[in-house]
Design a protein around this motif. Structure first.
Motif, PDB file in Angstrom:
ATOM      1  N   CYS A  60      -7.384   5.252   2.788  1.00 57.74           N
ATOM      2  CA  CYS A  60      -7.413   6.260   1.716  1.00 57.74           C
ATOM      3  C   CYS A  60      -8.079   5.748   0.439  1.00 57.74           C
ATOM      4  O   CYS A  60      -8.358   6.530  -0.461  1.00 57.74           O
ATOM      5  CB  CYS A  60      -6.009   6.777   1.422  1.00 57.74           C
ATOM      6  N   SER A  62      -6.794   4.015  -1.923  1.00 55.18           N
ATOM      7  CA  SER A  62      -5.936   3.822  -3.091  1.00 55.18           C
ATOM      8  C   SER A  62      -5.713   2.315  -3.245  1.00 55.18           C
ATOM      9  O   SER A  62      -6.049   1.531  -2.353  1.00 55.18           O
ATOM     10  CB  SER A  62      -4.624   4.593  -2.945  1.00 55.18           C
ATOM     11  N   CYS A 102      -2.224   7.438   6.369  1.00 52.84           N
ATOM     12  CA  CYS A 102      -2.733   6.090   6.684  1.00 52.84           C
ATOM     13  C   CYS A 102      -1.932   5.449   7.825  1.00 52.84           C
ATOM     14  O   CYS A 102      -1.660   6.117   8.814  1.00 52.84           O
ATOM     15  CB  CYS A 102      -2.779   5.239   5.416  1.00 52.84           C
TER      16      CYS A 102
HETATM   17 ZN   LIG Z   1      -3.868   4.478   2.377  1.00 56.69          ZN
END
Ligand SMILES: [Zn+2]
Length: 219
Positions: A60, A62, A102
């Motif tokens: 993702c 992040s 995820c």
């Molecule tokens: Zn992630």
């Protein structure tokens, strides 16, 4: 996603792999790391991977620290599907531990488009709205498997977080997300900047913003 180039495994992990007894399979030996509480090796692995990924979640994008509380050693090809790749460092990446996406959503499903493939940077289309769209069947499937936020019904929190942080990152680079920009040369310079690590780190969601900006380039 950002393409991950795997390097050499941490020494402690290579040593662990070498110690595998003959009667134990690769998946069992990977699980033994946790059963025997070899947190030194588990942590070497997650820190090593996080560093290799410039501190971004493999899926993702992040931010991850490499610390065990919020970073997990994740097998791109799931251990249940490919036991023989359980100890293969080139199959292990760092994922965030966010619930419902995820690693936590991947589980043992097949992942057709992965961050180890060049196409992971071109077959996803990220939008200003925070949503992501697959440009190929395998991209659509990988979005589903990892629950990366194709619409708010599936993953509202990731879409909102991605929208917010991408907007901030654009503003920080002098771009107005709602206006767009027609200066290709400037766009390329910003993309280059976004994808160049500073002190070994990339800004969270920088690859997402780079993906959005590439779609602004006219030609
Ligand atoms: Zn992630």
């Amino acid at each position: 996603m950002r393409k991950i180039t795997k390097g050499i495994a941490p020494v402690s992990f290579m040593e662990w792999v070498r110690q595998k007894p003959r009667n134990v399979d690769d998946n069992q030996w990977f699980q033994e790391l946790y059963k025997q509480k070899r947190w030194d090796i588990v942590s070497d692995l997650s820190h090593h991977n996080a560093r290799e990924q410039f501190y971004l979640c493999a899926y993702c994008c992040s931010e991850i620290s490499g610390e065990g509380q919020e970073t997990v050693n994740e097998h791109v090809e799931a251990r249940a599907l490919a036991s023989h790749r359980s100890l293969d460092f080139t199959n292990i990446v760092a994922s965030c531990k966010t619930k419902g996406q995820c690693d936590a959503h991947h589980k043992s499903q097949a992942l057709p488009l992965t961050p180890l493939m060049d196409e992971c940077e071109t077959e996803f289309h990220f939008k200003i709205s925070g949503r992501v769209e697959g440009k190929s069947a395998r991209a659509i499937e990988s979005i589903r498997v990892l629950n990366l936020g194709d619409n708010e019904r599936n993953n509202k929190s990731l879409i909102e977080k991605r929208k917010q942080l991408s907007h901030n990152l654009m503003m920080a680079n002098g771009l107005d997300p709602d206006e767009g920009l027609e200066d290709d040369e400037l766009l390329l310079a910003v993309i280059d900047d976004l994808l160049t690590p500073t002190e070994g780190r990339l800004s969270p969601f920088a690859p997402v913003v780079a993906n959005i900006l590439r779609s602004w380039i006219s030609g």
